[in-house]
Design a protein around this motif. Structure first.
Motif, PDB file in Angstrom:
ATOM      1  N   GLN A  60      30.540  46.865  72.438  1.00 53.26           N
ATOM      2  CA  GLN A  60      29.848  45.704  71.645  1.00 53.26           C
ATOM      3  C   GLN A  60      29.611  44.305  72.019  1.00 53.26           C
ATOM      4  OE1 GLN A  60      31.988  44.159  68.156  1.00 53.26           O
ATOM      5  NE2 GLN A  60      29.671  43.719  67.043  1.00 53.26           N
ATOM      6  N   ARG A  61      30.956  43.877  72.746  1.00 53.86           N
ATOM      7  CA  ARG A  61      30.866  42.919  73.435  1.00 53.86           C
ATOM      8  C   ARG A  61      30.082  43.009  74.683  1.00 53.86           C
ATOM      9  NH1 ARG A  61      36.926  40.772  75.440  1.00 53.86           N
ATOM     10  NH2 ARG A  61      35.664  39.497  76.424  1.00 53.86           N
ATOM     11  N   ALA A  62      30.136  44.052  75.457  1.00 52.98           N
ATOM     12  CA  ALA A  62      29.167  44.354  76.878  1.00 52.98           C
ATOM     13  C   ALA A  62      27.193  44.819  76.624  1.00 52.98           C
ATOM     14  CB  ALA A  62      29.299  45.440  77.658  1.00 52.98           C
ATOM     15  N   VAL A  63      26.864  44.895  75.358  1.00 49.93           N
ATOM     16  CA  VAL A  63      25.583  45.161  74.644  1.00 49.93           C
ATOM     17  C   VAL A  63      25.563  43.942  74.749  1.00 49.93           C
ATOM     18  CG1 VAL A  63      24.991  46.009  72.729  1.00 49.93           C
ATOM     19  CG2 VAL A  63      25.987  47.270  74.149  1.00 49.93           C
ATOM     20  N   ILE A  64      26.495  43.110  73.462  1.00 49.89           N
ATOM     21  CA  ILE A  64      25.586  41.731  73.234  1.00 49.89           C
ATOM     22  C   ILE A  64      25.919  40.840  73.977  1.00 49.89           C
ATOM     23  CG2 ILE A  64      27.024  39.315  71.909  1.00 49.89           C
ATOM     24  CD1 ILE A  64      27.707  41.480  70.286  1.00 49.89           C
ATOM     25  N   TRP A  65      26.576  40.595  75.140  1.00 48.30           N
ATOM     26  CA  TRP A  65      26.336  39.778  77.103  1.00 48.30           C
ATOM     27  C   TRP A  65      24.994  40.500  77.161  1.00 48.30           C
ATOM     28  CZ3 TRP A  65      27.128  42.598  81.530  1.00 48.30           C
ATOM     29  CH2 TRP A  65      27.654  41.706  82.300  1.00 48.30           C
TER      30      TRP A  65
END
Length: 248
Positions: A60-65
């Motif tokens: 999730q962190r990577a996709v949001i970033w």
């Protein structure tokens, strides 16, 4: 882990016990022929990459970033100094029995500027490189665990015609809905380097994209891996990914 025990036969020479890994270093995966989907053999892939723990929070962190970096940030509104209109004082300061009015371009007047409106800016955020690599390992492990990863010997097309690639996807059942491309599976094809025929054949197919392994690594591109239902990689791209993503 290392455990040191005392040697009862020779107290001066301690016994060093080393724990053996519970799981083997490699996983086994079929690699297939791209045109016929026939198994050609079994290859070893790194367990630390394709069998890594699936961290949904890191994904999730990577996709949001990544989506933050893709935002254009061109939204803009006009403030009171940018809207058209006269700059004269709209009404006398005193004598009207009403509130004083300086400019009709103020935000509380109809046709006035917008107060604290959006301005052009960058929405890009930062994500540590180690977190990007952990997210890539989680994304590849997700595809491997869900049986959505296909490793092929090589992606070779004789022509650049779209119908040839579409026939291969239909024949190999990688895309069972290929006859109706609007509802078809999304497919990402990874190769070591861009191939002319593949790039031209895939650009006319909806939801079928071709990238290189280096592009995925450089961009930390988790969004494309997770966003496509089927991931097809040739053996060279597989070697590049697992060599670069293996924890040091």
């Amino acid at each position: 882990a290392t455990i040191v025990e005392q040697n009862r036969f020779s107290p001066e020479a301690p016994v060093i016990l080393k724990a053996l890994p519970v799981y083997p270093q490699f996983l086994q995966a079929w690699y297939r022929d791209f045109k016929t989907n026939l198994p050609l053999g079994i290859m070893n892939v790194e367990r630390q990459v394709f069998g890594a723990p699936i961290r949904k929070d890191i994904l999730q962190r990577a996709v949001i970033w990544q989506r933050d970096c893709l935002r254009q940030g061109t939204h803009s509104t006009k403030n009171r100094s940018e809207v058209s209109g006269t700059t004269r004082k709209w009404a006398p300061q005193k004598g009207r029995g009403k509130a004083r009015v300086g400019s009709h371009r103020a935000p509380h007047w109809r046709g006035g500027g917008v107060a604290h409106g959006p301005r052009p800016r960058s929405h890009a955020t930062d994500l540590p490189r180690q977190v990007q690599e952990l997210a890539l390992r989680s994304a590849l492990a997700t595809k491997f665990a869900q049986d959505q990863l296909v490793i092929v010997q090589d992606v070779l097309l004789e022509t650049e015609k779209t119908k040839e690639l579409r026939a291969i996807l239909d024949r190999n059942a990688w895309d069972p809905l290929t006859k109706d491309r609007k509802q078809g599976h999304s497919i990402l094809i990874l190769t070591k380097e861009h191939k002319y025929n593949l790039d031209l054949a895939s650009r006319n197919l909806q939801r079928v994209h071709a990238l290189t392994a280096e592009e995925i690594l450089d961009a930390g591109d988790v969004y494309n891996i997770i966003g496509h239902e089927i991931l097809i990689m040739d053996r060279e791209a597989t070697e590049i990914l697992q060599t670069a993503l293996k924890p040091k």
